[in-house]
Each structure stands twice: as structure tokens, then as C-alpha cells.
Scaffold this active site. Structure first.
Site, PDB file in Angstrom:
ATOM      1  N   GLU A 190       0.813  -1.228   0.000  1.00  0.00           N
ATOM      2  CA  GLU A 190       0.000   0.000   0.000  1.00  0.00           C
ATOM      3  C   GLU A 190       0.839   1.267   0.000  1.00  0.00           C
ATOM      4  OE1 GLU A 190      -2.894  -0.502   3.168  1.00  0.00           O
ATOM      5  OE2 GLU A 190      -3.501  -2.461   2.416  1.00  0.00           O
ATOM      6  N   ASN A 194       2.178  -4.838  -3.326  1.00  0.00           N
ATOM      7  CA  ASN A 194       0.807  -5.286  -3.064  1.00  0.00           C
ATOM      8  C   ASN A 194      -0.049  -4.078  -2.674  1.00  0.00           C
ATOM      9  OD1 ASN A 194      -0.977  -7.640  -2.504  1.00  0.00           O
ATOM     10  ND2 ASN A 194      -0.872  -6.964  -0.367  1.00  0.00           N
ATOM     11  N   HIS A 233     -10.099  -6.194  -2.337  1.00  0.00           N
ATOM     12  CA  HIS A 233     -11.146  -6.006  -1.322  1.00  0.00           C
ATOM     13  C   HIS A 233     -12.287  -5.257  -2.017  1.00  0.00           C
ATOM     14  CE1 HIS A 233      -8.875  -7.537   2.030  1.00  0.00           C
ATOM     15  NE2 HIS A 233      -7.850  -6.754   1.716  1.00  0.00           N
ATOM     16  N   GLU A 272      -5.939 -10.800  -1.529  1.00  0.00           N
ATOM     17  CA  GLU A 272      -6.758 -10.626  -0.309  1.00  0.00           C
ATOM     18  C   GLU A 272      -8.242 -10.541  -0.657  1.00  0.00           C
ATOM     19  OE1 GLU A 272      -5.279  -7.389   2.118  1.00  0.00           O
ATOM     20  OE2 GLU A 272      -3.195  -7.882   1.694  1.00  0.00           O
ATOM     21  N   ASP A 323     -12.015 -10.389  -1.043  1.00  0.00           N
ATOM     22  CA  ASP A 323     -13.323 -10.525  -0.395  1.00  0.00           C
ATOM     23  C   ASP A 323     -14.270  -9.537  -1.059  1.00  0.00           C
ATOM     24  OD1 ASP A 323     -12.433  -8.179   0.951  1.00  0.00           O
ATOM     25  OD2 ASP A 323     -12.109  -9.236   2.850  1.00  0.00           O
TER      26      ASP A 323
HETATM   27  O1  G2I Z   1      -7.541  -4.238   6.362  1.00  0.00           O
HETATM   28  C1  G2I Z   1      -7.638  -5.421   5.626  1.00  0.00           C
HETATM   29  C2  G2I Z   1      -6.290  -5.763   5.004  1.00  0.00           C
HETATM   30  C3  G2I Z   1      -5.914  -4.732   3.950  1.00  0.00           C
HETATM   31  N1  G2I Z   1      -4.653  -5.092   3.297  1.00  0.00           N
HETATM   32  C4  G2I Z   1      -3.536  -5.324   4.181  1.00  0.00           C
HETATM   33  C5  G2I Z   1      -3.912  -6.318   5.289  1.00  0.00           C
HETATM   34  O2  G2I Z   1      -2.828  -6.478   6.183  1.00  0.00           O
HETATM   35  C6  G2I Z   1      -5.150  -5.878   6.030  1.00  0.00           C
HETATM   36  O3  G2I Z   1      -5.399  -6.853   7.053  1.00  0.00           O
HETATM   37  C7  G2I Z   1      -5.995  -6.411   8.218  1.00  0.00           C
HETATM   38  C8  G2I Z   1      -6.214  -7.585   9.159  1.00  0.00           C
HETATM   39  O4  G2I Z   1      -7.069  -8.529   8.555  1.00  0.00           O
HETATM   40  C9  G2I Z   1      -6.865  -7.084  10.438  1.00  0.00           C
HETATM   41  O5  G2I Z   1      -6.963  -8.138  11.397  1.00  0.00           O
HETATM   42  O6  G2I Z   1      -5.193  -5.446   8.834  1.00  0.00           O
HETATM   43  C10 G2I Z   1      -5.853  -4.865   9.959  1.00  0.00           C
HETATM   44  C11 G2I Z   1      -5.029  -3.707  10.471  1.00  0.00           C
HETATM   45  O7  G2I Z   1      -5.101  -2.663   9.578  1.00  0.00           O
HETATM   46  C12 G2I Z   1      -6.064  -5.934  11.028  1.00  0.00           C
HETATM   47  O8  G2I Z   1      -6.792  -5.405  12.123  1.00  0.00           O
HETATM   48  C13 G2I Z   1      -6.109  -5.324  13.325  1.00  0.00           C
HETATM   49  C14 G2I Z   1      -6.977  -4.559  14.292  1.00  0.00           C
HETATM   50  O9  G2I Z   1      -7.247  -3.276  13.736  1.00  0.00           O
HETATM   51  C15 G2I Z   1      -6.263  -4.419  15.591  1.00  0.00           C
HETATM   52  O10 G2I Z   1      -7.111  -3.782  16.515  1.00  0.00           O
HETATM   53  C16 G2I Z   1      -5.814  -5.792  16.102  1.00  0.00           C
HETATM   54  O11 G2I Z   1      -5.023  -5.650  17.262  1.00  0.00           O
HETATM   55  O12 G2I Z   1      -5.808  -6.598  13.853  1.00  0.00           O
HETATM   56  C17 G2I Z   1      -5.011  -6.508  15.023  1.00  0.00           C
HETATM   57  C18 G2I Z   1      -4.552  -7.909  15.438  1.00  0.00           C
HETATM   58  O13 G2I Z   1      -5.650  -8.744  15.672  1.00  0.00           O
END
Ligand code: G2I
Length: 366
Positions: free
Chosen positions: A170, A211, A247, A276, A278
Site C-alpha cells: 500500500e 501489493n 477487497h 486478499e 473478499d
Molecule cells: O484491512 C484489511 C487488510 C488490507 N490489506 C492489508 C492487510 O494487512 C489488512 O489486514 C488487516 C487484518 O485482517 C486485520 O486483522 O489489517 C488490519 C489492520 O489494519 C487488522 O486489524 C487489526 C486490528 O485493527 C487491531 O485492533 C488488532 O489488534 O488486527 C489486530 C490484530 O488482531
């Protein structure tokens, strides 16, 4: 269509993974089981994708591994996984120079036990950076050296265990300018080429990707990556692939010219992956929305299958039971091909049908 060496090397990955699992003394992932009545069960998405030389995967986050039913289905249906959070900078280098691979290793060990390949995600991103890094007042030289040290340690640790790395995640704005992340602001745009070179130095075999999201359509953002990757290639910088996160949201429309866009990146001499996927909707879901979602999943799958160098598809989780969407987009969700009870949605059938048609075509040609 003649198979390129890159294509050929992807064929039979499930068999290779199973053999590797046997060597490691682990139980290989179960193949499609014969039903009780002796009929062969439907092939899994990955088995179909594998017959076209591709993988079909799903991301997973560590807490989800404790959901045994979920983890077992992930291990039997898919051929690839991506760590949802645990290979990011805040997890792997929570204190300066102190590396913690516990959570990432848990994903790798799980994947190996099920015969799944692993995508590393991600070496550099503007989110989920540790406080010590974001609160520091670094000079360009200092930050360059921190970035080099981080990449070198993480890539070295996972050498031979991950097949792809999202090196930079990003890094562009919607208008195609560089995102003003800490690396850009402190070092300037040269950090991208340097990150790729350091990753290559640490592991000559892993495939190195850029990515991003909102790059599925032809437009300012994907144009910026096209121009950047073309220049990186011309300069001899090691870049092997482009990851389109995908996404998508029903209310935002299907990405314009997805297949042509994948093709133009492939024509630069790199691989492309849907990393990724969805497809969310405004809740509640209904029959019409689920049918539209299924159509979109089918379209994305066919777009990848139409391009020789589109190497595989990863969904960001696979069931509405575990998804990042409701937490980030309140009122939206139902984005994945399995529902919260792990039952197939119409989207599953659309993906399966698209893969099955391509697998049969491939079988006829060889
Ligand atoms: O946002 C969706 C994805 C977009 N592209 C990059 C990916 O890395 C991203 O993944 C998401 C995860 O699926 C989430 O699980 O990235 C988020 C962060 O921007 C992740 O969320 C975070 C929560 O915001 C936090 O509160 C939490 O502590 O996940 C953390 C770990 O569980």
C-alpha cells in the site's frame, strides 16, 4: 497454450507439499475423500486450481487456529495461506533489534502440517508499525538502516518457508502519487527499490511482490504501479510480482477491465496474484446480493485463469465467521464464500465452477 517454466513449476504443488509433509513426518492434507457411498467427493478449490498450475488459498489470523473446525476446513480446502497479522512489523520486531517470530512461526507450522504454501505479509507498511519506530525522529540514513535490518532478519528467518513476500504494501495513494508514509517522508521514493534489493539479498528464491488495494481496475493507482514496476525492471531491481488485494464491495461496482489490467502487468514480465479477495455488501444480505456476489467471485476467478502469469488467488479469510469487515465497515459484511456456519454460499459454487471449467480445459490440452 504453451506452458512457461514458471507455469510448469507451479503444477503439482499439492503433491510436492504432501511429499514434503511426509518427509517432515507430518500428516499430509487429506485429498478429496471418497464419500460413504463410494462416490468421489467434489474436488476442493485448491485441487481444481492446482490442475491449472495455480493455487487457491485463504489468509488466516493466529486466534482462528484455535477454532478447530475452521482450521481443519482451511487445511483441507486450500493450498496456500497468508498470515493475516503475525508477520507484520509490530509483531516481528516489537522492540528495536529484538525479533519475535512466535506468532508467524505458528502459522508456518500449521501450514506445513496441512501442506499449504505460505505468503509472507508484509515487510513494510504504513500500518501496524511498532511505536518505537513511528515515534522515533530518524534521519534518512538511520531509517534506511532500520529498514534494511528488519527486512534482512525477517526474510532470513522465513527463507525456504514462505514462497512469496509482500515486500511493500500500500505505498501509493488513489491518485497515483506516493503515499506519505514514514519511509517516503524520511528517505524518499528510493526506499522501494532498496527494500526489494535487501529482500533479494536475504533470499534469492522467494518471489518479491508489491501489493495494494484499489488496483484491480485500470486507473490512476494501477497506472502508477505499472509505471513504477516498469522502471524497477528497467533498472534491474528484483521485483517478481504484483499483488492485487481485491477487497471489493458490491456497492462500489466491479473493477473496470480487471482481466486486461492483470494482463498488462503480466506483460511486464512479472507474476500477478489476487492476494486478499473478499466481496462485501451492505447488510442484511439477501438472495439477490448473494447472487451478485457469486457472479463477481466467478468473474475474478475467470480473470485470473485467463492470464497465464496470474499464479493464484487468496481470499482474506474464507468464512463470514472470521472477517475483518464488520469491525472496519460497520453495517457491511457477508464478504466470503462460506457463511458463519461454514456452509457454502453461492459464491463458493461460482468459484468452483470457474476453476472446474479451466481445469477440464487444461486436462484436455495435456
Ligand atoms: O484491512 C484489511 C487488510 C488490507 N490489506 C492489508 C492487510 O494487512 C489488512 O489486514 C488487516 C487484518 O485482517 C486485520 O486483522 O489489517 C488490519 C489492520 O489494519 C487488522 O486489524 C487489526 C486490528 O485493527 C487491531 O485492533 C488488532 O489488534 O488486527 C489486530 C490484530 O488482531
Amino acid at each position: 497454450m504453451p506452458r512457461t517454466p514458471a507455469h510448469r513449476s507451479r503444477v503439482g504443488s499439492a503433491a510436492l507439499a504432501a511429499a514434503a509433509a511426509l518427509l517432515l513426518g507430518l500428516a499430509p492434507a487429506p485429498a478429496a475423500q471418497a464419500g460413504a457411498d463410494g462416490e468421489k467427493a467434489a474436488p476442493t478449490l485448491h485441487e481444481l486450481a492446482d490442475r491449472t498450475g495455480r493455487y487457491f488459498g485463504s489468509a488466516v489470523d493466529n486466534p482462528e487456529l484455535a477454532d478447530t473446525e475452521y482450521a481443519n476446513l482451511l487445511g483441507s480446502e486450500f493450498g496456500q495461506t497468508t498470515a493475516g497479522n503475525s508477520m507484520k512489523w509490530d509483531a516481528t520486531e516489537p522492540r528495536r533489534g529484538e525479533f519475535d517470530f512466535t506468532q508467524g512461526d505458528e502459522i508456518v507450522n500449521y501450514a506445513q502440517s496441512k501442506g499449504l504454501s505460505v505468503r509472507g505479509h508484509t515487510l513494510l507498511w504504513h500500518q501496524q508499525l511498532p511505536d518505537w519506530l513511528t515515534s522515533g525522529n530518524w534521519t534518512a540514513d538511520e531509517l534506511r538502516s532500520l529498514l534494511k535490518n528488519h527486512i534482512t532478519n525477517v526474510v532470513t528467518h522465513y527463507k525456504g518457508k514462505v514462497v512469496h513476500w509482500d515486500v511493500a504494501n500500500e505505498i501509493m495513494n488513489e491518485d497515483g502519487t506516493y503515499r506519505e508514509n514514514i519511509f517516503y517522508k524520511t528517505i524518499g521514493p528510493s526506499y522501494v527499490a532498496d527494500a526489494l534489493r535487501w529482500a533479494r539479498a536475504a533470499d534469492p528464491d522467494v518471489k518479491l511482490y508489491l501489493n495494494d488495494y484499489n488496483v484491480e481496475a485500470v486507473g490512476a493507482k494501477s497506472d502508477a504501479y505499472y509505471t513504477l514496476i516498469k522502471r524497477l525492471k528497467a533498472d534491474g531491481v528484483p521485483v517478481d510480482g504484483f499483488g492485487m488485494q481485491a477487497h471489493l464491495a458490491l456497492q462500489n461496482g466491479f473493477p473496470n477491465q480487471l482481466r486486461q489490467n492483470i494482463q498488462r502487468f503480466a506483460d511486464l514480465g512479472i507474476d500477478v496474484a489476487i492476494t486478499e479477495l473478499d466481496i462485501r455488501m451492505i447488510l442484511p444480505s439477501d438472495t439477490a446480493k448473494l447472487a451478485r456476489q457469486a457472479d463477481w467471485y466467478g468473474q475474478v476467478t475467470r480473470a485470473c485463469l485467463a492470464v497465464e502469469r496470474c499464479v493464484g488467488i487468496t481470499t482474506w479469510g474464507y468464512s463470514d465467521r472470521h472477517s475483518w469487515i464488520p469491525g472496519t465497515f460497520p453495517g457491511e459484511g457477508a464478504a466470503l464464500p462460506w457463511d458463519e456456519n461454514l456452509r457454502h454460499k453461492p459464491a463458493y459454487d461460482a468459484i468452483s465452477a470457474a476453476l472446474s471449467a479451466a481445469a477440464k480445459k487444461e486436462d484436455r490440452q495435456h
